[in-house]
Design an enzyme around this catalytic site. Structure first.
Site, mmCIF file in Angstrom:
data_model
loop_
_atom_site.group_PDB
_atom_site.id
_atom_site.type_symbol
_atom_site.label_atom_id
_atom_site.label_comp_id
_atom_site.label_asym_id
_atom_site.label_seq_id
_atom_site.Cartn_x
_atom_site.Cartn_y
_atom_site.Cartn_z
ATOM 1 N N ARG A 92 49.516 32.799 12.900
ATOM 2 C CA ARG A 92 50.231 33.803 12.204
ATOM 3 C C ARG A 92 51.291 33.516 11.641
ATOM 4 O O ARG A 92 52.791 34.032 11.087
ATOM 5 C CB ARG A 92 50.383 35.525 12.840
ATOM 6 C CG ARG A 92 51.048 36.638 13.199
ATOM 7 C CD ARG A 92 50.394 37.620 14.079
ATOM 8 N NE ARG A 92 51.269 37.368 15.412
ATOM 9 C CZ ARG A 92 51.683 38.283 16.416
ATOM 10 N NH1 ARG A 92 50.716 39.270 16.454
ATOM 11 N NH2 ARG A 92 52.291 37.830 17.754
ATOM 12 N N ASP A 147 47.088 32.971 17.029
ATOM 13 C CA ASP A 147 47.678 33.850 16.670
ATOM 14 C C ASP A 147 47.949 34.291 17.975
ATOM 15 O O ASP A 147 48.595 32.777 19.122
ATOM 16 C CB ASP A 147 46.452 35.253 17.352
ATOM 17 C CG ASP A 147 47.533 37.119 16.609
ATOM 18 O OD1 ASP A 147 48.861 36.782 16.126
ATOM 19 O OD2 ASP A 147 46.861 37.870 17.292
ATOM 20 N N ASP A 195 50.464 42.100 11.203
ATOM 21 C CA ASP A 195 49.060 43.972 11.194
ATOM 22 C C ASP A 195 50.263 44.917 10.611
ATOM 23 O O ASP A 195 50.300 45.275 11.817
ATOM 24 C CB ASP A 195 49.662 43.781 13.483
ATOM 25 C CG ASP A 195 49.301 42.937 14.344
ATOM 26 O OD1 ASP A 195 48.533 42.289 13.926
ATOM 27 O OD2 ASP A 195 49.365 42.555 15.064
ATOM 28 N N GLU A 200 54.172 32.857 17.773
ATOM 29 C CA GLU A 200 55.748 32.891 17.421
ATOM 30 C C GLU A 200 56.871 32.241 18.707
ATOM 31 O O GLU A 200 57.634 31.830 18.337
ATOM 32 C CB GLU A 200 56.598 34.395 17.870
ATOM 33 C CG GLU A 200 55.893 35.560 16.012
ATOM 34 C CD GLU A 200 54.298 35.728 16.370
ATOM 35 O OE1 GLU A 200 53.875 35.474 15.698
ATOM 36 O OE2 GLU A 200 53.824 35.803 17.689
ATOM 37 N N ASP A 208 37.294 38.792 17.349
ATOM 38 C CA ASP A 208 39.226 39.003 17.802
ATOM 39 C C ASP A 208 39.165 38.399 19.308
ATOM 40 O O ASP A 208 38.038 38.174 19.710
ATOM 41 C CB ASP A 208 39.411 40.341 17.560
ATOM 42 C CG ASP A 208 40.969 41.050 17.278
ATOM 43 O OD1 ASP A 208 41.584 40.256 18.481
ATOM 44 O OD2 ASP A 208 41.566 41.174 16.971
#
Length: 926
Positions: A592, A510, A608, A513, A396
């Site tokens: 994501r 990730d 998540d 959006e 991560d």
């Protein structure tokens, strides 16, 4: 459903329709009667509602205000389509009637009336008229005219209607501005070359008001009827409603909830948003597609090709309203007629998913908070020490230097290149995270990704033409504009630089959006109708810029207002292209944020989640929904991302997660570790065993992905896909199938040693023992001690399995075991796709083997339909045949007698076959 039949003959007074394929007719000026008028039951309901309103008036002393007009009382509650959907507004009679709508206020807390709109359209609300309709080579083109303005600004008075009968099972209907171009989604869709010759649907139109009436020819079922509410088409408010033929509706992502949607006044919002999965919130991706099961087992699907912020309002009519705030109304309707075919037809439009590398289907391990490359390495070594299967190790954001993309911490992660080298030596892979927010605060000349992106003009800009600055993990950031082809080149160059240092194998994209810790930007968002549109759908935060960038931000292809929901798709496309150029192998990407067609470029994880039992359950409808969306490579964070897991929860979740198409255990920082090595010997063994079971099934799973890539089959599959006429399966989302053959029934609650699951009609075999279960289609209680996951093989199927290794690479060389599950008529069928597991386009280039297995009349045959060199290195070692009714006297392999074993539970096993996968053979038992 009988009221739908009133739409055929006789037609409501004043309505003329045009049958598909007939000559154009001149429009009538008559007004079509409401579609629900004419049914005796509904007339009775209307009378009852009228009396109810009168009684409530008396009881409440007139609390409900003036008596509504008769035309309003005629509309049953379930058929009220909302005329005032704005949230955060108390709708008064004055506000409602200013729109020309009906107002009937429900008493406070009236039983069963939550969600019933107070303000709704009367039967005679002005809509568009179909002024002309002409034949084209592929269908029809028409002109729609509105003579009375609706209540949103910049109403568009003349619309163009395009209808294309693209295939016998696909219809394309598009409505747009007749005079001016509008934004349309930049998605490559197939162009029909000729009109469908034998469509399984018939299309009618209502002329005044304009409406679409779509029927399934075989049954007469009305699939769409858009006369139920007016069409509204303003510049920033587009709305169309339809009746639905049943309440069994699925899709419309991304949301957390049951697989089957509730139609009890339920609004689903589509606007990509960074928020931990929560019921009723708009989540990371946008998928404006639904699948609906009709009575009798037929299915159809509807796709609205529109990327603007939208909401879909479901109501118990049953009915549905699409509301979007930009673009055009571009619908594809897929007629199936079974659910598998609907999803295949949908993917014929959006594109079939990429074939993943074999290692992508192994077990992945990650956490935020390993703290160092040595800490990461320690976990890898522990997994190897216990011989627990693992294909990929992830990191991560803690591997980065200051959370900046394309860097790694030279202190804590100094040994990262050595770790990756060690992984590769052991047949394992490395995947790391990347975010689209690029740190903007470094001294000039010290951070090439920002400096070069700024020089080339590759970031989202404000309305003033300057880079829009938000805040993400590294602090202030600019956001890459992936709608610009030049950004793809810059992204490639950055990845090439980093790959030279750390030769990663896959990428985890990730925060796309895109996520922003600020609302809009460091300067907020400017006034105007992009950031503050006339209507804002029911988005979390009540603003389009909530925890993302300003809708007014400028991108190469359009404004962010139009492109927001495409951001993750465009980044995935750029990332897949870069990985292919860097590695010259199949790319592996997990994203994501997603949008239709993303399966061509990436998989998805469900975000998540939390270490809770309900989160484990919700992962099943999540992964099944993404199967419908054409993104089969999907899974949830096994054992939960946030919060602290328990040994029991993690054991049960590892069992379920071993059957996610994408299986990754992932954990947040500052929580105790949850990889398999940290638990008690009993739990660790249970986790290891279920991973070994997954690895033994890799040939079967890989073949399922081949069929997904080739023709759009689902991998993880709802039970109703295989049993569409069994109404008991329509709401099931605590179990699922792999393909058509393997039933997974996980334990989803604590403190139990059994599980109750539905077993569809027929014979099913215990995967581990071959013992049979004969079901009439019923709920069965199954033993489920902590170390056991219930798996059942469907009669009539053949599963290719393999002796498992601790990596997919090690497994690939091991002997195969074919599991044959005989049907009641002693037949079975299966297949196997085999290639090198990672080269590009192996099927397209012919570099693969494809085998078909068949059993009939006690003879098993393996037939090679296509062969490649890889298959010569692998052997078929064992044949296990479930359901052999009588002990055989002998077994013949290619005519030669062969030793065998036969057990009381009717399992015949023939071992030590040693037959190359490249050789066809037959085996007979007498």
């Amino acid at each position: 459903m009988k009221s739908y039949q009133k739409l055929t003959t006789p037609q409501p007074a004043g309505c003329q329709v045009e049958e598909e394929g007939a000559a154009p007719m001149s429009p009538t000026r008559g007004r079509m009667a409401p579609w629900w008028v004419g049914s005796g039951l509904l007339v009775a309901a209307v009378l009852l509602s009228t009396i109810t309103v009168w009684v409530l008036q008396q009881v409440s002393g007139g609390w409900l205000g003036p008596t509504p007009s008769p035309k309003c009382l005629l509309v049953p509650e379930s058929h009220r389509f909302d005329c005032y959907p704005e949230r955060r507004v108390v709708v008064t009679q004055e506000l409602c009637e200013s729109r020309g709508c009906c107002f009937i206020q429900n008493p406070p807390l009236a039983e069963g009336k939550q969600g019933v709109p107070w303000c709704f359209y009367p039967p005679d609300f002005p809509s568009y008229t179909l002024e002309s309709l002409n034949q084209t080579a592929l269908g029809m083109v028409g002109l729609l005219v509105r003579r009375e303005k609706a209540y949103y600004p910049r109403d568009i008075e003349m619309l163009r209607l395009d209808v294309e009968f693209e295939t016998d099972t696909r219809l394309h209907i598009k409505i747009t501005d007749a005079a001016n171009p509008r934004y349309e989604v930049p998605l490559d869709v197939p162009r029909a070359m000729k009109r469908a010759e034998n469509p399984i649907y018939s299309l009618n139109f209502s002329w005044d008001p304009f409406g679409v009436l779509l029927r399934r020819t075989a049954t007469g079922t009305v699939l769409l009827n858009t006369t139920v509410a007016p069409l509204i088409f303003a510049d920033q408010f587009l709305q169309i409603s339809t009746s639905l033929p049943s309440r069994f509706l699925y899709g419309l992502g991304e949301h957390r909830g049951s697989l089957l949607h509730s139609l009890d006044w339920n609004t689903l919002t589509l606007w990509a948003r960074d928020v931990p999965p929560t019921e009723s919130f708009n989540l990371y991706g946008a998928h404006p597609f639904y699948l609906l099961m009709e009575e009798g087992g037929d299915a159809h699907g509807v796709f609205l090709l529109n990327s603007n912020a939208m909401e879909v309002a479901l109501q118990p009519t049953p009915g549905l309203t699409w509301r979007t705030i930009g673009g055009v109304l571009d619908f594809y309707i897929f007629l199936g007629p079974d659910p598998n075919m609907v999803i295949q037809q949908y993917q014929q439009v959006i594109g079939f998913p990429a074939m993943p590398p074999l290692w992508a289907l192994g077990f992945h391990l990650c956490r935020w908070g390993y703290g160092s490359s040595n800490g990461t390495w320690q976990t890898v070594r522990a997994m190897r020490n216990y011989q627990i299967p693992q294909d990929a190790q992830w990191n991560d954001i803690d591997y980065m230097d200051g959370y900046r993309d394309f860097t790694f911490d030279s202190q804590k992660f100094a040994s990262l290149p050595s770790l990756v080298e060690d992984l590769h030596k052991h047949g394992q892979r490395y995947v790391m995270i990347l975010d689209p927010g690029i740190s903007s605060t470094n001294p000039h000349g010290s951070y090439w990704p920002f400096d070069e992106g700024l020089r080339r003009g590759l970031f989202l800009n404000t309305t003033q033409g300057q880079p829009l600055i938000g805040q993400v993990w590294p602090g202030f950031t600019a956001f890459a504009d992936f709608s610009n082809p030049d950004t793809h080149q810059w992204w490639l160059e950055n990845l090439q630089h980093f790959h030279a240092l750390v030769p990663f194998d896959g990428l985890w994209i990730d925060m796309n959006e895109p996520s922003n810790f600020m609302d809009g930007s460091e300067d907020g968002c400017p006034p105007g109708e992009l950031d503050s549109p006339p209507y804002t759908p029911a988005v979390l935060g009540d603003s389009l810029s909530s925890k993302t960038v300003c809708a007014s931000a400028k991108q190469k292809a359009s404004v962010h207002y139009n492109l927001h929901n495409l951001y993750g798709l465009m980044e995935a496309k750029a990332t897949a292209s870069a990985l292919i150029q860097i590695r010259a192998k199949r790319p592996f990407i997990i994203s994501r944020s997603t949008f239709p067609s993303q399966g061509r470029y990436s998989g998805h994880w469900l975000g998540d989640n939390r270490s809770q039992w309900k989160d484990m359950y919700y992962s099943i409808p999540g992964l099944l929904s993404f199967s419908l969306f054409g993104i089969p490579l999907v899974g949830a964070d096994i054992c939960g991302f946030s919060g602290s897991t328990s040994e029991e929860l993690c054991t049960r979740w590892m069992q379920l997660g071993a059957f996610y198409p994408f299986a990754r255990n992932h954990n947040t920082q500052n929580e105790k570790a949850q990889d398999p090595t940290v638990f008690s010997p009993a739990a660790r063994t249970a986790m290891k065993d279920v991973l070994l079971t997954r690895y033994s099934l890799l040939p079967f799973l890989y073949t399922l992905f081949h069929h997904a890539h080739l023709q759009g089959d689902t991998v993880a599959r709802p039970l109703f896909f295989e049993f569409p006429q069994d109404v008991a399966t329509l709401g099931l989302d605590r179990q699922f199938l792999w393909g058509r053959s393997l039933l997974v029934t996980p334990v989803l609650e604590p403190g139990v040693d059994s599980v109750t699951g539905y077993v569809p009609r027929g014979t099913w075999y215990d995967f581990y023992t071959g013992s049979s279960v004969n079901s009439s289609g019923e709920m069965l209680k199954m033993s489920a001690p902590l170390e056991h996951l219930n798996l059942h093989v469907r009669e009539g199927s053949i599963l290719p399995t393999q002796k498992p290794g601790t990596t997919s690479e090690a497994t690939q060389g091991n002997p195969l075991r074919l599991i044959v599950a005989l049907s009641s008529s002693a037949t079975a069928w299966g297949d196997l796709f085999w290639d090198d597991g990672e080269s590009l386009d192996t099927f397209e280039r012919g570099n693969y083997s494809y085998l078909v297995f068949n059993v009939t009349q006690n003879i098993f045959t393996s037939t090679i339909l296509h062969a490649s060199t890889e298959a010569t290195n692998v052997t078929i070692g064992t044949l296990s045949i479930f359901g052999v009714q009588k002990p055989p006297s002998k077994v013949l392999l290619n005519g030669q007698e062969k030793p065998f074993s036969y057990l009381d539970n009717q399992v015949l096993t023939v071992s030590d076959l040693g037959i190359s996968l490249s050789q066809g053979f037959s085996l007979q038992w007498l």
